[in-house]
Design a protein around this motif. Sequence first.
Motif, PDB file in Angstrom:
ATOM      1  N   ASP A 397     -16.801  -5.560  19.946  1.00  0.00           N
ATOM      2  CA  ASP A 397     -17.844  -5.656  20.974  1.00  0.00           C
ATOM      3  C   ASP A 397     -19.206  -5.259  20.390  1.00  0.00           C
ATOM      4  O   ASP A 397     -20.228  -5.868  20.714  1.00  0.00           O
ATOM      5  CB  ASP A 397     -17.522  -4.724  22.149  1.00  0.00           C
ATOM      6  N   ASP A 398     -19.194  -4.256  19.533  1.00  0.00           N
ATOM      7  CA  ASP A 398     -20.465  -3.819  18.931  1.00  0.00           C
ATOM      8  C   ASP A 398     -21.100  -4.954  18.142  1.00  0.00           C
ATOM      9  O   ASP A 398     -22.307  -5.196  18.222  1.00  0.00           O
ATOM     10  CB  ASP A 398     -20.234  -2.631  17.978  1.00  0.00           C
ATOM     11  N   GLU A 399     -20.268  -5.655  17.382  1.00  0.00           N
ATOM     12  CA  GLU A 399     -20.812  -6.744  16.570  1.00  0.00           C
ATOM     13  C   GLU A 399     -21.318  -7.879  17.476  1.00  0.00           C
ATOM     14  O   GLU A 399     -22.383  -8.456  17.230  1.00  0.00           O
ATOM     15  CB  GLU A 399     -19.751  -7.266  15.598  1.00  0.00           C
ATOM     16  N   ALA A 400     -20.568  -8.171  18.538  1.00  0.00           N
ATOM     17  CA  ALA A 400     -21.001  -9.226  19.463  1.00  0.00           C
ATOM     18  C   ALA A 400     -22.361  -8.878  20.061  1.00  0.00           C
ATOM     19  O   ALA A 400     -23.262  -9.721  20.140  1.00  0.00           O
ATOM     20  CB  ALA A 400     -19.961  -9.425  20.562  1.00  0.00           C
ATOM     21  N   LEU A 401     -22.501  -7.628  20.449  1.00  0.00           N
ATOM     22  CA  LEU A 401     -23.781  -7.199  21.032  1.00  0.00           C
ATOM     23  C   LEU A 401     -24.919  -7.301  20.025  1.00  0.00           C
ATOM     24  O   LEU A 401     -26.023  -7.755  20.352  1.00  0.00           O
ATOM     25  CB  LEU A 401     -23.677  -5.744  21.479  1.00  0.00           C
ATOM     26  N   GLU A 402     -24.609  -6.916  18.798  1.00  0.00           N
ATOM     27  CA  GLU A 402     -25.640  -6.949  17.758  1.00  0.00           C
ATOM     28  C   GLU A 402     -26.095  -8.393  17.502  1.00  0.00           C
ATOM     29  O   GLU A 402     -27.286  -8.674  17.436  1.00  0.00           O
ATOM     30  CB  GLU A 402     -25.050  -6.334  16.491  1.00  0.00           C
ATOM     31  N   SER A 419     -12.131  -6.814  31.761  1.00  0.00           N
ATOM     32  CA  SER A 419     -12.380  -5.385  31.968  1.00  0.00           C
ATOM     33  C   SER A 419     -13.748  -5.170  32.604  1.00  0.00           C
ATOM     34  O   SER A 419     -14.778  -5.591  32.066  1.00  0.00           O
ATOM     35  CB  SER A 419     -12.317  -4.673  30.610  1.00  0.00           C
ATOM     36  N   LEU A 420     -13.724  -4.500  33.733  1.00  0.00           N
ATOM     37  CA  LEU A 420     -14.973  -4.216  34.435  1.00  0.00           C
ATOM     38  C   LEU A 420     -15.860  -3.310  33.580  1.00  0.00           C
ATOM     39  O   LEU A 420     -17.077  -3.482  33.502  1.00  0.00           O
ATOM     40  CB  LEU A 420     -14.635  -3.543  35.769  1.00  0.00           C
ATOM     41  N   GLN A 421     -15.198  -2.365  32.927  1.00  0.00           N
ATOM     42  CA  GLN A 421     -15.940  -1.412  32.104  1.00  0.00           C
ATOM     43  C   GLN A 421     -16.659  -2.138  30.956  1.00  0.00           C
ATOM     44  O   GLN A 421     -17.839  -1.907  30.689  1.00  0.00           O
ATOM     45  CB  GLN A 421     -14.920  -0.434  31.529  1.00  0.00           C
ATOM     46  N   ARG A 422     -15.939  -3.068  30.326  1.00  0.00           N
ATOM     47  CA  ARG A 422     -16.538  -3.818  29.223  1.00  0.00           C
ATOM     48  C   ARG A 422     -17.687  -4.704  29.753  1.00  0.00           C
ATOM     49  O   ARG A 422     -18.742  -4.806  29.138  1.00  0.00           O
ATOM     50  CB  ARG A 422     -15.448  -4.672  28.570  1.00  0.00           C
ATOM     51  N   ALA A 423     -17.441  -5.330  30.899  1.00  0.00           N
ATOM     52  CA  ALA A 423     -18.482  -6.190  31.480  1.00  0.00           C
ATOM     53  C   ALA A 423     -19.760  -5.386  31.704  1.00  0.00           C
ATOM     54  O   ALA A 423     -20.862  -5.829  31.371  1.00  0.00           O
ATOM     55  CB  ALA A 423     -17.993  -6.786  32.795  1.00  0.00           C
ATOM     56  N   PHE A 424     -19.612  -4.178  32.254  1.00  0.00           N
ATOM     57  CA  PHE A 424     -20.799  -3.358  32.517  1.00  0.00           C
ATOM     58  C   PHE A 424     -21.491  -2.925  31.235  1.00  0.00           C
ATOM     59  O   PHE A 424     -22.710  -2.841  31.167  1.00  0.00           O
ATOM     60  CB  PHE A 424     -20.453  -2.149  33.390  1.00  0.00           C
ATOM     61  N   ARG A 425     -20.692  -2.680  30.214  1.00  0.00           N
ATOM     62  CA  ARG A 425     -21.320  -2.291  28.948  1.00  0.00           C
ATOM     63  C   ARG A 425     -22.212  -3.439  28.459  1.00  0.00           C
ATOM     64  O   ARG A 425     -23.349  -3.232  28.051  1.00  0.00           O
ATOM     65  CB  ARG A 425     -20.230  -1.976  27.923  1.00  0.00           C
ATOM     66  N   TYR A 426     -21.683  -4.654  28.522  1.00  0.00           N
ATOM     67  CA  TYR A 426     -22.488  -5.799  28.087  1.00  0.00           C
ATOM     68  C   TYR A 426     -23.698  -6.001  28.990  1.00  0.00           C
ATOM     69  O   TYR A 426     -24.804  -6.219  28.520  1.00  0.00           O
ATOM     70  CB  TYR A 426     -21.631  -7.080  28.064  1.00  0.00           C
ATOM     71  N   LEU A 427     -23.478  -5.944  30.292  1.00  0.00           N
ATOM     72  CA  LEU A 427     -24.645  -6.272  31.118  1.00  0.00           C
ATOM     73  C   LEU A 427     -25.727  -5.212  31.051  1.00  0.00           C
ATOM     74  O   LEU A 427     -26.907  -5.499  31.223  1.00  0.00           O
ATOM     75  CB  LEU A 427     -24.258  -6.709  32.530  1.00  0.00           C
ATOM     76  N   ASP A 428     -25.327  -3.985  30.702  1.00  0.00           N
ATOM     77  CA  ASP A 428     -26.356  -2.961  30.486  1.00  0.00           C
ATOM     78  C   ASP A 428     -27.074  -3.160  29.150  1.00  0.00           C
ATOM     79  O   ASP A 428     -28.232  -2.798  29.005  1.00  0.00           O
ATOM     80  CB  ASP A 428     -25.725  -1.563  30.486  1.00  0.00           C
ATOM     81  N   SER A 429     -26.388  -3.711  28.160  1.00  0.00           N
ATOM     82  CA  SER A 429     -26.947  -3.707  26.796  1.00  0.00           C
ATOM     83  C   SER A 429     -27.507  -5.033  26.317  1.00  0.00           C
ATOM     84  O   SER A 429     -28.221  -5.065  25.314  1.00  0.00           O
ATOM     85  CB  SER A 429     -25.866  -3.279  25.788  1.00  0.00           C
ATOM     86  N   LEU A 430     -27.161  -6.138  26.965  1.00  0.00           N
ATOM     87  CA  LEU A 430     -27.675  -7.423  26.499  1.00  0.00           C
ATOM     88  C   LEU A 430     -29.150  -7.549  26.839  1.00  0.00           C
ATOM     89  O   LEU A 430     -29.550  -7.289  27.993  1.00  0.00           O
ATOM     90  CB  LEU A 430     -26.893  -8.572  27.152  1.00  0.00           C
ATOM     91  N   ARG A 431     -29.940  -7.977  25.861  1.00  0.00           N
ATOM     92  CA  ARG A 431     -31.387  -8.088  26.109  1.00  0.00           C
ATOM     93  C   ARG A 431     -31.707  -9.500  26.614  1.00  0.00           C
ATOM     94  O   ARG A 431     -32.218 -10.352  25.899  1.00  0.00           O
ATOM     95  CB  ARG A 431     -32.160  -7.783  24.837  1.00  0.00           C
ATOM     96  N   VAL A 432     -31.345  -9.727  27.872  1.00  0.00           N
ATOM     97  CA  VAL A 432     -31.596 -11.008  28.542  1.00  0.00           C
ATOM     98  C   VAL A 432     -31.949 -10.700  29.996  1.00  0.00           C
ATOM     99  O   VAL A 432     -31.663  -9.605  30.483  1.00  0.00           O
ATOM    100  CB  VAL A 432     -30.342 -11.934  28.517  1.00  0.00           C
ATOM    101  N   GLY A 433     -32.535 -11.669  30.675  1.00  0.00           N
ATOM    102  CA  GLY A 433     -32.877 -11.454  32.078  1.00  0.00           C
ATOM    103  C   GLY A 433     -31.686 -11.620  33.014  1.00  0.00           C
ATOM    104  O   GLY A 433     -31.676 -11.070  34.118  1.00  0.00           O
TER     105      GLY A 433
END
Length: 484
Positions: A397-402, A419-433
């Motif tokens: 996931d870290d690499e995907a985010l990077e 996974s809801l937890q994983r989804a939230f991690r992405y939506l908090d960290s992705l630099r998109v609108g």
Amino acid sequence: MAVTVRTLENFVGGSWAASTGEHVREIVSPATGEVIAEAPDASAADVDRAVAAAREAQPKWAALSAWQRGEICHAIADLIEERREEFARELSLEQGKPYLGEALPDIDETAENFRIAAEDVKRMESAVIPSRDPAKRILTFRKPNGVYAAITPWNFPTLIPVELIAPGIAAGNAIVMKPSEWTPVAMANFMQIMADAGLPDGVVNVLYGAGEVGERLVAHPGVDCVGFVGSHGTAEKIVRAAGLKRTLIEASGNGPVIVCADADLDRAAEGAVFGGFFCAGQVCCATERVLVHEAVHDDFLDRVVRVAGEWRLGDPFDESTRVGPMNNEPTAAKMDAHLEDAVAKGATVVSGGGRASGWPTALYYEPTVVADVGRDTLINRDETFGPIVPLIRVGSDDEALEVANDSYLGLQAAVYTSSLQRAFRYLDSLRVGNVVVNDSTDYWEAHEPFGGAAGTRTGWGRIGGRYTMLDMTDLKTVVLDVGL
Ligand code: ADP
């Protein structure tokens, strides 16, 4: 059957007026290769006249009540619905998108935008603010910003203009539209509908031409604000030409789709292919790259290939066609260049991979799936804007985010995970609108706020329903001394 070649005229102050510009553009259908219209570029004098017409109309239009302006918006929606088939046919012919699956829904959503604006404007309330001084009353009013230049692209030649026009005029602004030089016919048809529905003269005006006309319009002293949807390179020029004018900018995206190890792979394959091929990939929120966890990579690729095989390239008027021709040669050439670059750097073309032969134009591009795309490729770094589903392997996931965030563009992303937890991690960290969880990057609804993330070159402001209306209006604060 031979097509009749229309000569388009500008629409200024309530009537069609022949352009006084010298350069005439031939509008060629990407589907048939036939010339369908001639569109003369607007001259500087035409721009002056259109801006003057908008300036004259705007205060009278703004003086109507929200209900009265809303009524006109509903009347426009009624006429769009009445003429939807004819309007959609011409849209397919000029733009290339499949008639049944895309052009008709575009037209329906064009009408929906007017319905939404007609109702939203009735609820544009603003605050009454408590005052420190007991004799004062502080009120705020939401006021239109004035005269807008609206500059729009060719991928959604009615839907994108209406995303600015509907909330813009419902709120009391006047507009000078400059549609894309690749798709002016759709705007001519759309303008006729607005006029027939009773839109007062000068509230919307239309000028044809390319960047030069756009730039003149943006810089015109009679234009108060600019609404722009298009590429980021053009957005930079527009912002420079606009100076301190208020701008609403929605530019390119580089939509990452992230397929996590715990994703529903069938669903992810459907969504990635839809996002890659819808509108032949020519959508700012298209699937531009698919970052797949290596644990599920090969399984996912098999499913993508199977789903991609269901997307038949063909004549946009054939009901079984899911991918029509691309709209124009510069965009198809960019797709060629991106593919070539990826393959030179080690990617494998799994299906498709080039222009299809046997069609009336060279714009029919095979829906393409590419695997093992490297990070240092044009596909990963820039917006491709073609019918392509490119897979990039990631190990975590870290690499995907990077990889997802290593982009100068940031519009919309999709994440497939259970996974809801994983989804939230992405939506908090992705630099998109915008982030879509478990559906395609191309999922949107007409009223949702849609736009770029700060820190990227995708722009600012939000397109979509009342959020655009908020952007296209301002608060006027009034302090009353009531003498008590
Ligand atoms: P796209 O490839 O999405 O059409 P562009 O950014 O090239 O993107 O075009 C979007 C719109 O911007 C078109 O209507 C185009 O004519 C207009 N345009 C292009 N250059 C300029 C410019 N320098 N100033 C104003 N408008 C421009």
